[in-house]
Design a protein around this motif. Structure first.
Motif, PDB file in Angstrom:
ATOM      1  N   ARG A 159      -7.377   5.512  -3.423  1.00 34.08           N
ATOM      2  CA  ARG A 159      -8.363   5.084  -4.560  1.00 34.08           C
ATOM      3  C   ARG A 159      -9.708   4.683  -3.936  1.00 34.08           C
ATOM      4  N   PRO A 160      -9.992   4.331  -2.754  1.00 34.80           N
ATOM      5  CA  PRO A 160     -11.145   4.092  -2.208  1.00 34.80           C
ATOM      6  C   PRO A 160     -11.829   5.221  -1.647  1.00 34.80           C
ATOM      7  N   MET A 161     -11.050   6.262  -1.318  1.00 36.19           N
ATOM      8  CA  MET A 161     -11.641   7.495  -1.022  1.00 36.19           C
ATOM      9  C   MET A 161     -12.079   8.016  -2.362  1.00 36.19           C
ATOM     10  N   ALA A 162     -11.531   8.134  -3.433  1.00 33.45           N
ATOM     11  CA  ALA A 162     -11.826   8.627  -4.645  1.00 33.45           C
ATOM     12  C   ALA A 162     -13.117   7.949  -4.883  1.00 33.45           C
ATOM     13  N   ALA A 163     -13.369   6.747  -5.055  1.00 28.69           N
ATOM     14  CA  ALA A 163     -14.561   6.269  -5.553  1.00 28.69           C
ATOM     15  C   ALA A 163     -15.651   6.468  -4.534  1.00 28.69           C
ATOM     16  N   ALA A 164     -15.378   6.551  -3.409  1.00 25.75           N
ATOM     17  CA  ALA A 164     -16.531   7.142  -2.327  1.00 25.75           C
ATOM     18  C   ALA A 164     -16.978   8.687  -2.732  1.00 25.75           C
ATOM     19  N   ALA A 165     -16.077   9.528  -3.021  1.00 25.94           N
ATOM     20  CA  ALA A 165     -16.372  10.954  -3.217  1.00 25.94           C
ATOM     21  C   ALA A 165     -17.254  10.970  -4.460  1.00 25.94           C
ATOM     22  N   VAL A 166     -16.856  10.289  -5.533  1.00 22.63           N
ATOM     23  CA  VAL A 166     -17.466  10.058  -6.764  1.00 22.63           C
ATOM     24  C   VAL A 166     -18.976   9.668  -6.543  1.00 22.63           C
ATOM     25  N   ALA A 167     -19.163   8.654  -5.554  1.00 23.89           N
ATOM     26  CA  ALA A 167     -20.342   8.183  -5.219  1.00 23.89           C
ATOM     27  C   ALA A 167     -21.375   9.365  -4.621  1.00 23.89           C
TER      28      ALA A 167
ATOM     29  N   ALA B  20      -6.626  13.418 -11.065  1.00 24.85           N
ATOM     30  CA  ALA B  20      -6.860  12.339 -12.073  1.00 24.85           C
ATOM     31  C   ALA B  20      -7.375  11.140 -11.772  1.00 24.85           C
ATOM     32  N   LEU B  21      -7.191  10.740 -10.607  1.00 23.21           N
ATOM     33  CA  LEU B  21      -7.768   9.506  -9.982  1.00 23.21           C
ATOM     34  C   LEU B  21      -9.249   9.687  -9.758  1.00 23.21           C
ATOM     35  N   ILE B  22      -9.705  10.905  -9.299  1.00 26.15           N
ATOM     36  CA  ILE B  22     -11.024  10.985  -9.169  1.00 26.15           C
ATOM     37  C   ILE B  22     -11.845  11.059 -10.640  1.00 26.15           C
ATOM     38  N   ARG B  23     -11.055  11.654 -11.607  1.00 27.08           N
ATOM     39  CA  ARG B  23     -11.551  11.567 -13.151  1.00 27.08           C
ATOM     40  C   ARG B  23     -11.639  10.154 -13.408  1.00 27.08           C
ATOM     41  N   GLU B  24     -10.635   9.286 -13.020  1.00 27.27           N
ATOM     42  CA  GLU B  24     -10.738   7.992 -13.585  1.00 27.27           C
ATOM     43  C   GLU B  24     -11.814   7.141 -12.919  1.00 27.27           C
ATOM     44  N   GLU B  25     -12.220   7.269 -11.775  1.00 29.80           N
ATOM     45  CA  GLU B  25     -13.213   6.851 -10.832  1.00 29.80           C
ATOM     46  C   GLU B  25     -14.359   7.157 -11.451  1.00 29.80           C
ATOM     47  N   ALA B  26     -14.709   8.450 -11.835  1.00 26.38           N
ATOM     48  CA  ALA B  26     -15.826   8.918 -12.485  1.00 26.38           C
ATOM     49  C   ALA B  26     -16.518   8.520 -13.555  1.00 26.38           C
TER      50      ALA B  26
ATOM     51  N   LEU C 234       0.765  -1.271  -0.060  1.00 27.99           N
ATOM     52  CA  LEU C 234       0.161  -0.128  -0.101  1.00 27.99           C
ATOM     53  C   LEU C 234       0.699   1.148  -0.188  1.00 27.99           C
ATOM     54  N   CYS C 235       0.688   2.151  -1.112  1.00 25.89           N
ATOM     55  CA  CYS C 235       1.457   3.396  -1.126  1.00 25.89           C
ATOM     56  C   CYS C 235       0.560   4.476  -0.553  1.00 25.89           C
ATOM     57  N   THR C 236       1.140   5.109   0.653  1.00 33.18           N
ATOM     58  CA  THR C 236       0.321   6.079   1.465  1.00 33.18           C
ATOM     59  C   THR C 236       0.497   7.463   0.803  1.00 33.18           C
ATOM     60  N   CYS C 237       1.406   7.779  -0.078  1.00 33.48           N
ATOM     61  CA  CYS C 237       1.616   9.007  -0.508  1.00 33.48           C
ATOM     62  C   CYS C 237       0.916   9.266  -1.817  1.00 33.48           C
ATOM     63  N   SER C 238       0.140  10.117  -1.953  1.00 37.99           N
ATOM     64  CA  SER C 238      -0.790  10.615  -3.033  1.00 37.99           C
ATOM     65  C   SER C 238      -0.025  10.982  -4.231  1.00 37.99           C
ATOM     66  N   THR C 239       1.176  11.767  -3.958  1.00 38.46           N
ATOM     67  CA  THR C 239       2.043  12.253  -5.149  1.00 38.46           C
ATOM     68  C   THR C 239       2.222  11.105  -5.877  1.00 38.46           C
ATOM     69  N   ILE C 240       2.862  10.004  -5.542  1.00 38.41           N
ATOM     70  CA  ILE C 240       3.520   9.133  -6.153  1.00 38.41           C
ATOM     71  C   ILE C 240       2.578   7.759  -6.155  1.00 38.41           C
ATOM     72  N   GLY C 241       1.238   7.821  -5.816  1.00 42.31           N
ATOM     73  CA  GLY C 241       0.423   6.790  -5.885  1.00 42.31           C
ATOM     74  C   GLY C 241       0.230   6.009  -7.204  1.00 42.31           C
ATOM     75  N   ALA C 242       0.156   6.946  -8.199  1.00 39.27           N
ATOM     76  CA  ALA C 242      -0.113   6.148  -9.521  1.00 39.27           C
ATOM     77  C   ALA C 242       1.191   5.581 -10.037  1.00 39.27           C
ATOM     78  N   VAL C 243       2.457   6.153  -9.691  1.00 44.42           N
ATOM     79  CA  VAL C 243       3.637   5.616  -9.955  1.00 44.42           C
ATOM     80  C   VAL C 243       3.861   4.196  -9.256  1.00 44.42           C
ATOM     81  N   ALA C 244       3.416   4.235  -8.199  1.00 39.54           N
ATOM     82  CA  ALA C 244       3.476   2.685  -7.338  1.00 39.54           C
ATOM     83  C   ALA C 244       2.478   1.642  -7.845  1.00 39.54           C
ATOM     84  N   GLU C 245       1.374   2.292  -7.906  1.00 38.09           N
ATOM     85  CA  GLU C 245       0.021   1.384  -8.467  1.00 38.09           C
ATOM     86  C   GLU C 245       0.598   0.535  -9.875  1.00 38.09           C
ATOM     87  N   ALA C 246       1.172   1.620 -10.681  1.00 43.12           N
ATOM     88  CA  ALA C 246       1.593   1.155 -12.058  1.00 43.12           C
ATOM     89  C   ALA C 246       2.595   0.027 -11.918  1.00 43.12           C
TER      90      ALA C 246
END
Length: 213
Positions: free
Chosen positions: A96-104, A124-130, A70-82
């Protein structure tokens, strides 16, 4: 060591996630990896500039037996996930779970951060989840907050963030982009939901680690 490895860019996250583990998943073994330079360099040069170093840290965690990361840093989260595709274990980003909850919650979402480099990755993560759903996304930088964090004045840091959140209008939900901001949610007076990432992020990672073990 099997279990869940967490990649942090500040040591302040270690006790926070240990406490959440004790409350939500007491049997889960956590291994904390802290590298403050990853955030410093990502802020200066962009997240892609640290992709190689992030990958090396994650590969070492896998070599040590981590079932998931689990990467806890939002700045490098996408790099880690990739990096998950080449590591052979799931790599999750805490927000990511927070972003999904926000879109809902609705289309009018405000992303609040104390570090500018966090705003676009979170947006970008929120746009992806949306996906195809309508989205009215606003980003807010709390410019005076991060200096308090760096000096160790957590209460001033949370107060600055809370003030910025309470000043927002015409939003359905507020997203606190950095894990370190989570306690500020309890200091807000707004009637709008204020979401933070540590608890939902750890719960999601614990579930994945349990399946992978």
């Amino acid at each position: 060591m099997s279990g869940l490895a967490l990649l942090h860019t500040s040591p302040v996250h270690v006790p926070v996630f240990d406490a959440l583990r004790d409350e939500d998943a007491p049997s889960l073994v956590l291994r904390h990896l802290v590298d403050e330079q990853l955030l410093s360099r990502a802020r200066e040069l962009g997240p892609d500039a640290v992709a190689g170093d992030v990958g090396a840290v994650l590969a070492d965690a896998v070599a040590q037996g981590a079932d998931a990361i689990l990467c806890t840093c939002s700045t490098i989260g996408a790099v880690a996930e990739a990096a998950s595709a080449t590591l052979g274990v799931p790599v999750l980003r805490v927000d990511r779970p927070m972003a999904a909850a926000a879109v809902a919650r609705g289309p009018r979402i405000a992303v609040v951060a104390a570090v500018a480099s966090t705003l676009e990755p979170t947006a970008a993560l929120i746009r992806e989840e949306a996906g195809d759903r309508p989205l009215a996304l606003r980003t807010v930088l709390v410019e005076d907050a991060w200096s308090h964090f760096e000096s160790g004045d957590a209460q001033a840091y949370f107060a600055e963030v809370a003030r910025a959140v309470d000043a927002l209008t015409d939003v359905d939900v507020v997203v606190l982009a950095q894990a370190s901001m989570a306690p500020a949610a309890e200091r807000t007076t707004t009637a709008v939901p204020v979401l933070s990432s540590p608890r939902p992020g750890l719960r999601a990672a614990a579930a994945v680690a349990g399946r992978a073990a």
